[in-house]
Design an enzyme around this catalytic site. Structure first.
Site, mmCIF file in Angstrom:
data_model
loop_
_atom_site.group_PDB
_atom_site.id
_atom_site.type_symbol
_atom_site.label_atom_id
_atom_site.label_comp_id
_atom_site.label_asym_id
_atom_site.label_seq_id
_atom_site.Cartn_x
_atom_site.Cartn_y
_atom_site.Cartn_z
ATOM 1 N N PRO A 30 0.714 -1.399 0.292
ATOM 2 C CA PRO A 30 0.687 -0.171 0.680
ATOM 3 C C PRO A 30 0.846 1.175 -0.225
ATOM 4 O O PRO A 30 2.057 1.445 0.278
ATOM 5 C CB PRO A 30 -0.952 -0.141 1.318
ATOM 6 C CG PRO A 30 -0.375 -1.229 1.718
ATOM 7 C CD PRO A 30 0.690 -1.926 1.189
ATOM 8 N N LYS A 31 0.196 2.534 -0.209
ATOM 9 C CA LYS A 31 0.535 3.592 -0.883
ATOM 10 C C LYS A 31 0.331 4.614 0.840
ATOM 11 O O LYS A 31 -0.465 5.121 0.585
ATOM 12 C CB LYS A 31 0.753 4.298 -1.867
ATOM 13 C CG LYS A 31 1.943 5.623 -1.752
ATOM 14 C CD LYS A 31 1.688 5.819 -3.441
ATOM 15 C CE LYS A 31 3.068 7.126 -3.355
ATOM 16 N NZ LYS A 31 2.366 8.224 -2.344
#
Length: 350
Positions: A30-31
């Site tokens: 995930p960013k």
């Protein structure tokens, strides 16, 4: 402090791609929507370095305590400082922490404590790991983090379908998107050698003013507004990143709207005020002037944005085109896509 990798470190970066890549040998994460931070620990000494080399240590004393408890005695770790709320990650609360008063920082640290998400290991003991493949760095990182509240290991997967699920499901919780890294990738400072996929949408906004470019040539950014349910024009952010030629063109295009701009302007009370609403003093660069020039709020701009947080565009938007076919009154918050907050229990626990 005497480590095999010493500050400052310029974090490894990612370049944007339109979809989740599906090449063999990739790992996905995930960013995170926080402050990028490289942690340097040598025994009792610990420093938090930001992406722009500005030390973060004094602003997050509670994170220092967490990292002293949860990291190995000598290491360099890349990650993100985040604040988790019931509604997701809050970048606005992070920005409030960049305050010059130590008493204010301590108060906010107690009220809205931040945490740290680790996603890369650059050094361990006397080993410089920057030349080691990312897959091996990840395995080492998994083995050295202690189970301490406030310290998290980012999820990672080699399944692109799982990455697609994260891209969709975690958006409402404040995540920026998904990052893809080659498993054989060394740590290359300040180079865009990863990939990122981010959410992008468009909205029609009222242009209510502009900020001159820092070099004095043309328009630096357009100031954008949307009408709320009560009919008030609320500042929602800016559009910027124009070429030098486009900055000059915009100044000419806005010229007709500058005449009598303050007559009945909804932001007239802010005219002539430096570093005040609808702008704000830059927390990263307190000396940066954020004065603005009003224009009559009659021009509509279509802009590309990623997501909205606390009633504002989270990041700077990009101008797509002006819309002479749209009326300012049609530029309301109702056009923005609402994404429900995702359940964060999977990542952060109860």
């Amino acid at each position: 402090m005497d480590l095999p990798v010493m500050p400052p470190v310029r974090p490894m970066l990612a370049k944007s791609v339109p979809a989740v890549p599906r090449e063999p040998g990739l790992l996905y994460e995930p960013k995170w929507d926080g402050f990028r931070c490289v942690v340097f620990r040598d025994g009792a000494e610990l420093e938090l370095g930001s992406r722009n080399d500005r030390p973060l240590t004094r602003y997050f004393p509670e994170v220092v305590d967490v990292l002293l408890a949860g990291l190995p005695p000598r290491c360099v770790v890349d990650g993100e400082v985040v604040i988790v709320t019931p509604g997701g990650l809050s970048f606005d609360l992070l920005q409030l922490r960049l305050h010059p008063a130590a008493s204010r920082v301590r108060k906010l640290a107690a009220e809205t404590p931040a945490g740290f998400v680790a996603f890369d290991l650059l050094a361990l003991d006397d080993r410089d790991l920057t030349g080691t493949p990312f897959g091996e760095r990840r395995r080492l990182l998994e083995g050295v983090l202690r189970d301490v509240p406030g310290l998290y290991l980012t999820p990672a997967t080699d399944d692109p379908d799982q990455a697609e699920d994260w891209f969709t499901r975690f958006e409402g919780a404040g995540f920026d998107g998904v990052v893809a890294k080659r498993a054989d990738l060394p740590y290359e400072q300040d180079k865009r050698v990863m990939w990122k996929v981010k959410h992008e949408r468009t909205a029609d906004c009222v242009v209510a003013g502009f900020r001159p470019h820092k070099d004095g040539e043309g328009v630096g950014s357009l100031m954008l507004g949307l009408f709320d349910d009560a009919g008030a024009l609320r500042n929602v952010g800016v559009a910027s990143s124009f070429s030098a030629a486009r900055r000059r063109e915009l100044l000419d295009e806005l010229a007709p709207y500058r005449r009598d701009a303050l007559v009945d302007h909804p932001w007239a009370d802010w005219a002539g005020v430096d570093a005040a609403t609808p702008g704000a003093q830059s927390r990263w660069n307190p000396t940066k002037a954020l004065s603005w020039e009003p224009v009559r709020p009659e021009l509509v701009a279509e802009v590309r944005y990623e997501h909205v947080q606390a009633g504002r565009f989270r990041h700077t938007t990009r101008l797509v085109r002006f819309r002479p076919d749209r009326t300012p009154a049609s530029c309301t918050f109702g056009q923005l896509e609402e994404v429900p907050p995702a359940e964060l229990r999977e990542l952060f626990g109860p």
